[in-house]
Scaffold this active site. Structure first.
Site, PDB file in Angstrom:
ATOM      1  N   SER A 147      -0.644 -10.527  -2.858  1.00  0.00           N
ATOM      2  CA  SER A 147      -1.956 -10.970  -2.372  1.00  0.00           C
ATOM      3  C   SER A 147      -2.966 -10.833  -3.504  1.00  0.00           C
ATOM      4  O   SER A 147      -2.789  -9.996  -4.402  1.00  0.00           O
ATOM      5  CB  SER A 147      -2.401 -10.106  -1.186  1.00  0.00           C
ATOM      6  N   TYR A 160      -3.769  -1.663   2.607  1.00  0.00           N
ATOM      7  CA  TYR A 160      -3.083  -2.953   2.439  1.00  0.00           C
ATOM      8  C   TYR A 160      -3.204  -3.419   0.995  1.00  0.00           C
ATOM      9  O   TYR A 160      -2.217  -3.827   0.376  1.00  0.00           O
ATOM     10  CB  TYR A 160      -3.692  -3.991   3.383  1.00  0.00           C
ATOM     11  N   LYS A 164      -0.235  -4.034  -1.920  1.00  0.00           N
ATOM     12  CA  LYS A 164      -0.037  -5.319  -2.584  1.00  0.00           C
ATOM     13  C   LYS A 164      -0.125  -5.180  -4.111  1.00  0.00           C
ATOM     14  O   LYS A 164       0.524  -5.920  -4.852  1.00  0.00           O
ATOM     15  CB  LYS A 164      -1.028  -6.349  -2.067  1.00  0.00           C
TER      16      LYS A 164
END
Length: 254
Positions: A147, A160, A164
């Protein structure tokens, strides 16, 4: 040189998180270019819906449930692949978890564990199992969905974003050590994409307006707009490309 560098005929491809969103788009495109696609996610019903749709369109697809946050399920999945197909040419690590949206100081242990178990441990051991098969057969390709949050952490998406960033580093580590085995490893870095997974962002008018102000193309991506980059990275068109990340974000990181 092959006439069609994107041809995947005869290749077996496993796509995780493929029952919807970016994963579904990837599975459909790889099948359209000739791959035998294993459509995988946690629930078999969603996998079978996508797989049957691919078959109805003339492609080859098999549904296979796997929760990549569970080690036993990872092991069982690869045993199943070995018995059914005898090989794996392409692994697309796309399944991901993002259970918490809020200030990083309020991150619970449960949210941390779930995000890390799927996004880091899951990708890591899926890549190991796939890599072992690819080593035996003389090569293969691994593609990780990371991401843009791995480059610049998203607001209220602390753990998160951290996972990533780890996926980006993981991609480079596997690429360095597996290159001599003829295994290429790359990563796709999507920007804001219209999926259920990203609905906390795309359905929040304030957040969406703020995001669109820093995206030069001025819109959210469609999941299908991610699949073409994956096709390139898993095909012979990118035969000398490994250890790299490709940002597909409408110019946001620019």
């Amino acid at each position: 040189m092959k006439e069609n560098l994107f041809d995947l005929t005869g290749k077996v491809a496993l796509v995780t998180g493929a029952s919807r969103g970016i994963g579904e788009s990837i599975a459909r495109l790889l099948a359209a270019y000739g791959a035998e696609v294993i459509v995988s996610s946690r629930k078999i019903d969603g996998c079978e819906a996508v797989a049957s749709s691919i078959r109805e369109a003339g492609g080859k697809a098999t549904a296979m449930a796997c929760h990549v946050g569970e080690m036993a399920q990872i092991e069982a999945t690869f045993e199943n692949i070995k018995s059914q197909f005898g090989r794996l040419d392409i692994l697309v690590n796309n399944a991901a978890a993002n259970p918490y949206f809020g200030h990083i100081l309020d991150t619970s242990l449960a949210a941390y564990d779930k995000t890390v178990d799927v996004n880091i441990r899951g990708y890591f051991f899926m890549s190991i199992e796939a890599g072992k098969m690819m080593k035996e057969q003389g090569g293969g390709v691994i593609l990780n969905t990371a991401s843009v949050n791995g480059l610049s952490p998203g607001d209220m998406q602390g753990i998160y974003s951290i996972t990533k960033a780890a996926v980006i580093s993981m991609t480079k580590s596997f690429a360095k050590e597996c290159g001599p085995l003829n295994i290429r490893v790359n990563a796709l870095l999507p920007g804001l994409t219209d999926t259920k997974f990203a609905s906390a962002l795309t359905t929040n008018e304030h957040i969406l307006k703020k995001a669109l102000q820093i995206i030069p193309l001025g819109r959210v991506a469609d999941p299908d707009e991610m699949a073409g980059t994956v096709l390139y990275l898993v095909s012979d068109a990118s035969s000398y490309t490994t250890g790299t990340t490709v940002v597909v974000d409408g110019g946001m990181m620019a």
